[in-house]
Design a protein around this motif. Structure first.
Motif, PDB file in Angstrom:
ATOM      1  N   ALA A 132       5.531  14.003 -11.515  1.00 35.23           N
ATOM      2  CA  ALA A 132       6.125  13.996 -12.857  1.00 35.23           C
ATOM      3  C   ALA A 132       5.160  14.616 -13.869  1.00 35.23           C
ATOM      4  CB  ALA A 132       6.476  12.563 -13.268  1.00 35.23           C
ATOM      5  N   PHE A 133       3.878  14.321 -13.722  1.00 36.13           N
ATOM      6  CA  PHE A 133       2.870  14.882 -14.627  1.00 36.13           C
ATOM      7  C   PHE A 133       2.798  16.399 -14.483  1.00 36.13           C
ATOM      8  CE2 PHE A 133      -1.680  15.911 -15.544  1.00 36.13           C
ATOM      9  CZ  PHE A 133      -1.648  15.608 -16.909  1.00 36.13           C
ATOM     10  N   ALA A 134       2.828  16.882 -13.225  1.00 33.53           N
ATOM     11  CA  ALA A 134       2.763  18.327 -12.976  1.00 33.53           C
ATOM     12  C   ALA A 134       3.990  19.035 -13.550  1.00 33.53           C
ATOM     13  CB  ALA A 134       2.643  18.594 -11.479  1.00 33.53           C
ATOM     14  N   VAL A 135       5.179  18.435 -13.330  1.00 28.37           N
ATOM     15  CA  VAL A 135       6.408  19.023 -13.864  1.00 28.37           C
ATOM     16  C   VAL A 135       6.370  19.047 -15.385  1.00 28.37           C
ATOM     17  CG1 VAL A 135       8.903  18.707 -14.094  1.00 28.37           C
ATOM     18  CG2 VAL A 135       7.809  18.423 -11.862  1.00 28.37           C
ATOM     19  N   THR A 136       5.870  17.986 -15.990  1.00 26.65           N
ATOM     20  CA  THR A 136       5.753  17.924 -17.449  1.00 26.65           C
ATOM     21  C   THR A 136       4.836  19.025 -17.966  1.00 26.65           C
ATOM     22  OG1 THR A 136       6.108  15.530 -17.438  1.00 26.65           O
ATOM     23  CG2 THR A 136       5.106  16.480 -19.407  1.00 26.65           C
ATOM     24  N   LEU A 166      -6.808  25.355 -20.710  1.00 29.56           N
ATOM     25  CA  LEU A 166      -7.234  25.333 -19.310  1.00 29.56           C
ATOM     26  C   LEU A 166      -6.185  25.887 -18.349  1.00 29.56           C
ATOM     27  CD1 LEU A 166      -9.052  21.860 -19.115  1.00 29.56           C
ATOM     28  CD2 LEU A 166     -10.055  24.106 -19.531  1.00 29.56           C
ATOM     29  N   ILE A 167      -4.933  25.492 -18.512  1.00 30.98           N
ATOM     30  CA  ILE A 167      -3.908  25.925 -17.560  1.00 30.98           C
ATOM     31  C   ILE A 167      -2.936  26.939 -18.148  1.00 30.98           C
ATOM     32  CG2 ILE A 167      -4.006  23.711 -16.358  1.00 30.98           C
ATOM     33  CD1 ILE A 167      -1.308  23.051 -17.716  1.00 30.98           C
ATOM     34  N   GLY A 168      -3.102  27.302 -19.407  1.00 37.85           N
ATOM     35  CA  GLY A 168      -2.138  28.175 -20.084  1.00 37.85           C
ATOM     36  C   GLY A 168      -1.857  29.474 -19.360  1.00 37.85           C
ATOM     37  N   ASP A 169      -2.903  30.090 -18.816  1.00 41.28           N
ATOM     38  CA  ASP A 169      -2.749  31.382 -18.144  1.00 41.28           C
ATOM     39  C   ASP A 169      -2.493  31.261 -16.651  1.00 41.28           C
ATOM     40  OD1 ASP A 169      -3.161  32.710 -20.544  1.00 41.28           O
ATOM     41  OD2 ASP A 169      -5.342  32.762 -20.282  1.00 41.28           O
ATOM     42  N   ASN A 170      -2.485  30.039 -16.146  1.00 40.94           N
ATOM     43  CA  ASN A 170      -2.257  29.822 -14.717  1.00 40.94           C
ATOM     44  C   ASN A 170      -0.762  29.983 -14.413  1.00 40.94           C
ATOM     45  OD1 ASN A 170      -1.884  28.701 -12.087  1.00 40.94           O
ATOM     46  ND2 ASN A 170      -3.782  27.539 -12.333  1.00 40.94           N
ATOM     47  N   LYS A 171      -0.434  30.962 -13.578  1.00 42.21           N
ATOM     48  CA  LYS A 171       0.970  31.261 -13.280  1.00 42.21           C
ATOM     49  C   LYS A 171       1.683  30.096 -12.617  1.00 42.21           C
ATOM     50  CE  LYS A 171       0.248  36.248 -12.811  1.00 42.21           C
ATOM     51  NZ  LYS A 171       0.334  37.417 -11.889  1.00 42.21           N
ATOM     52  N   LEU A 172       0.935  29.220 -11.975  1.00 39.87           N
ATOM     53  CA  LEU A 172       1.538  28.068 -11.317  1.00 39.87           C
ATOM     54  C   LEU A 172       2.149  27.111 -12.332  1.00 39.87           C
ATOM     55  CD1 LEU A 172       1.909  26.815  -8.466  1.00 39.87           C
ATOM     56  CD2 LEU A 172      -0.196  25.525  -8.873  1.00 39.87           C
ATOM     57  N   PHE A 173       1.616  27.119 -13.554  1.00 44.25           N
ATOM     58  CA  PHE A 173       2.072  26.188 -14.591  1.00 44.25           C
ATOM     59  C   PHE A 173       2.921  26.878 -15.658  1.00 44.25           C
ATOM     60  CE2 PHE A 173      -1.597  24.074 -12.744  1.00 44.25           C
ATOM     61  CZ  PHE A 173      -1.135  22.782 -12.600  1.00 44.25           C
ATOM     62  N   LYS A 174       3.488  28.020 -15.311  1.00 43.41           N
ATOM     63  CA  LYS A 174       4.382  28.707 -16.246  1.00 43.41           C
ATOM     64  C   LYS A 174       5.606  29.172 -15.472  1.00 43.41           C
ATOM     65  CE  LYS A 174       4.508  32.185 -19.900  1.00 43.41           C
ATOM     66  NZ  LYS A 174       3.769  33.281 -20.581  1.00 43.41           N
ATOM     67  N   GLY A 179       0.811  -1.217   0.000  1.00 39.89           N
ATOM     68  CA  GLY A 179       0.000   0.000   0.000  1.00 39.89           C
ATOM     69  C   GLY A 179       0.841   1.263   0.000  1.00 39.89           C
ATOM     70  N   GLY A 180       1.869   1.278   0.849  1.00 39.02           N
ATOM     71  CA  GLY A 180       2.749   2.441   0.908  1.00 39.02           C
ATOM     72  C   GLY A 180       3.483   2.674  -0.395  1.00 39.02           C
ATOM     73  N   ILE A 181       3.955   1.588  -1.018  1.00 40.02           N
ATOM     74  CA  ILE A 181       4.662   1.708  -2.298  1.00 40.02           C
ATOM     75  C   ILE A 181       3.727   2.245  -3.365  1.00 40.02           C
ATOM     76  CG2 ILE A 181       5.832   0.401  -4.124  1.00 40.02           C
ATOM     77  CD1 ILE A 181       6.818  -1.517  -1.971  1.00 40.02           C
ATOM     78  N   ILE A 182       2.475   1.792  -3.350  1.00 40.99           N
ATOM     79  CA  ILE A 182       1.487   2.273  -4.328  1.00 40.99           C
ATOM     80  C   ILE A 182       1.258   3.771  -4.157  1.00 40.99           C
ATOM     81  CG2 ILE A 182      -0.935   2.143  -5.017  1.00 40.99           C
ATOM     82  CD1 ILE A 182      -0.828  -0.851  -4.278  1.00 40.99           C
ATOM     83  N   VAL A 183       1.114   4.217  -2.906  1.00 41.13           N
ATOM     84  CA  VAL A 183       0.885   5.643  -2.643  1.00 41.13           C
ATOM     85  C   VAL A 183       2.072   6.483  -3.116  1.00 41.13           C
ATOM     86  CG1 VAL A 183       0.609   7.382  -0.838  1.00 41.13           C
ATOM     87  CG2 VAL A 183      -0.685   5.259  -0.718  1.00 41.13           C
ATOM     88  N   VAL A 184       3.290   6.039  -2.796  1.00 40.97           N
ATOM     89  CA  VAL A 184       4.488   6.756  -3.232  1.00 40.97           C
ATOM     90  C   VAL A 184       4.558   6.810  -4.751  1.00 40.97           C
ATOM     91  CG1 VAL A 184       7.011   6.703  -3.290  1.00 40.97           C
ATOM     92  CG2 VAL A 184       5.803   6.268  -1.148  1.00 40.97           C
ATOM     93  N   SER A 185       4.247   5.685  -5.402  1.00 41.60           N
ATOM     94  CA  SER A 185       4.285   5.631  -6.865  1.00 41.60           C
ATOM     95  C   SER A 185       3.286   6.603  -7.479  1.00 41.60           C
ATOM     96  CB  SER A 185       3.999   4.205  -7.348  1.00 41.60           C
ATOM     97  OG  SER A 185       4.960   3.293  -6.852  1.00 41.60           O
ATOM     98  N   LEU A 186       2.071   6.621  -6.936  1.00 40.37           N
ATOM     99  CA  LEU A 186       1.054   7.548  -7.444  1.00 40.37           C
ATOM    100  C   LEU A 186       1.469   9.001  -7.232  1.00 40.37           C
ATOM    101  CD1 LEU A 186      -2.232   5.774  -6.241  1.00 40.37           C
ATOM    102  CD2 LEU A 186      -1.369   5.943  -8.588  1.00 40.37           C
ATOM    103  N   ALA A 187       2.089   9.287  -6.072  1.00 39.41           N
ATOM    104  CA  ALA A 187       2.542  10.650  -5.796  1.00 39.41           C
ATOM    105  C   ALA A 187       3.641  11.067  -6.773  1.00 39.41           C
ATOM    106  CB  ALA A 187       3.035  10.752  -4.353  1.00 39.41           C
ATOM    107  N   LEU A 188       4.566  10.140  -7.061  1.00 38.42           N
ATOM    108  CA  LEU A 188       5.645  10.445  -8.001  1.00 38.42           C
ATOM    109  C   LEU A 188       5.118  10.639  -9.414  1.00 38.42           C
ATOM    110  CD1 LEU A 188       8.458   8.019  -6.743  1.00 38.42           C
ATOM    111  CD2 LEU A 188       8.337  10.503  -6.469  1.00 38.42           C
ATOM    112  N   VAL A 189       4.136   9.837  -9.796  1.00 43.57           N
ATOM    113  CA  VAL A 189       3.520  10.001 -11.123  1.00 43.57           C
ATOM    114  C   VAL A 189       2.836  11.360 -11.222  1.00 43.57           C
ATOM    115  CG1 VAL A 189       1.667   9.172 -12.626  1.00 43.57           C
ATOM    116  CG2 VAL A 189       3.243   7.538 -11.574  1.00 43.57           C
TER     117      VAL A 189
END
Length: 382
Positions: A206-210, A224-232, A193-203
């Motif tokens: 990675a998705f957010a960084v991408t 949707l996110i183009g103008d969001n300063k958090l994603f630029k 369970g812990g490994i699954i949670v860590v894996s999902l968090a890392l995914v």
């Protein structure tokens, strides 16, 4: 060591948190020269406040985790107060650090159904509090006085608060069913369970960084996110964290090998940058009337101030302290308070910095758990 030592620590922290909540609901206990609406609690600056909160809120969560069955209501109320100020204090780092801490707590709670149920209760309290903050923000926003922190606003998005609440309910209900013996606790979940949670968090990370990289390189063209300063990511990302980090990296790269090892001196980042013409010009361009005394990232600041050796020494202190606690956690769950504090402290300092309202309290918690370990050792030697 006696657990009574935690009473003044937790009690004073709750008073500071309550004071901050009152401030964010436009109730000011004291008004003085220089006061402004952004001032929070007895600490003032939201970054300093989040540093304090990142060390002491985990202690409260840890108390519930190992003592919750004895007084759920009391510890539940304490967590509501800490959770509420975490999401409405006006800074991104506080709520981000709280999320990381809860993920860590979830990861280590799969080994027994009792711990999983307790984690489910804690997560449910946090989720309900988050939902309450969202309702206030959307239905009666005039009650609140807080900044427009980007990650905080994302956490108070209707989809996020709903997903968090549903997740908390699912975890709690299934843990309760496991604990009552209605459903057998799957060995697979217990082991992985812990490994699954860590894996999902890392995914998710990675998705957010991408998304940030793609959206930045495309000039904010993503839907949707183009103008969001958090994603630029640029110099203005995260309240100018982009340019501050760039200045910190430039300063460290310019140091001699000796200075890279030992640093320019504690709290000397500002003076070092002012003696470095390219870095000075970059900083003054964005902060012509302010003194930039740190990199708004504890790791980068320490590398500049105390060098690689000083940074490694501090990291070794935290690592060995947490390792000692984790090694005895199965038989002594009270030791959880230090690992939780260190995790939230480090998460907060990804985009923040060390202050006198955080580091001394972290050392205090290290001292408290050291006293616990001494007492445990004496009991085991009898």
């Amino acid at each position: 060591y006696s657990e009574w030592v935690l009473v003044p620590i937790v009690g004073s922290a709750e008073l500071v948190f309550l004071w901050g909540i009152l401030n964010r609901f436009k109730v000011s206990l004291f008004v003085f020269d220089g006061w402004d609406p952004g001032f929070i609690s007895s600490i003032g600056n939201t970054n300093w406040f989040c540093g304090y909160m990142s060390v002491l809120f985990p202690v409260i969560v840890g108390l519930y985790w190992y003592r919750g069955k004895k007084n759920r209501f009391l510890y539940g109320v304490l967590i509501v107060v800490g959770s509420l100020i975490a999401v409405i204090n006006g800074s991104d780092s506080g709520v981000f650090a709280a999320v990381i801490m809860f993920i860590f707590l979830g990861v280590i709670s799969f080994d027994t159904v009792d711990r999983l149920q307790t984690f489910g209760e804690i997560l449910l309290v946090f989720a309900v509090t988050n939902w309450g903050a969202y309702m206030v923000k959307t239905k009666i926003p005039q009650l609140l006085n807080y900044g427009s922190a980007q990650f905080m606003n994302m956490m108070l998005n209707k989809y996020v608060v709903t997903a968090l609440l549903v997740t908390a309910v699912i975890v709690f209900v299934f843990a309760l069913l496991f604990n009552k013996g209605i459903i057998k606790y799957p060995v697979f979940i217990q082991k992985f369970g812990g490994i699954i949670v860590v894996s999902l968090a890392l995914v998710a990370l990675a998705f957010a960084v991408t998304l940030i990289v793609v959206n930045t390189k495309s000039g904010g063209a993503l839907p949707l996110i183009g103008d969001n300063k958090l994603f630029k990511f640029d110099d203005y990302w995260g309240s100018h964290r982009g340019v501050i980090w760039r200045a910190g990296i430039m300063e460290f790269k310019s140091l001699s090998l000796w200075r890279k090892l030992v640093g320019v001196g504690p709290d000397c980042f500002y003076h070092a940058t002012m003696d470095n013409e390219p870095v000075r010009e970059l900083i003054l361009k964005h902060y012509p009337d302010a003194r930039l005394t740190n990199c708004h990232n504890a790791l980068l600041t320490m590398l500049n101030n105390v060098g690689i050796l000083g940074t490694l020494s501090f990291a070794a202190l935290l690592f060995t302290s947490v390792k000692l606690c984790m090694a005895r956690l199965d038989d002594h769950p009270e030791l959880i308070i230090l690992p939780l504090s260190v995790v939230m402290y480090l998460a907060n300092n990804v985009v923040s910095f060390q202050t006198v309202s955080s580091v001394p309290y972290l050392f205090m918690i290290i001292g408290v758990t050291a006293a616990m370990l001494v007492k445990i050792g004496k009991q085991e030697s009898k």
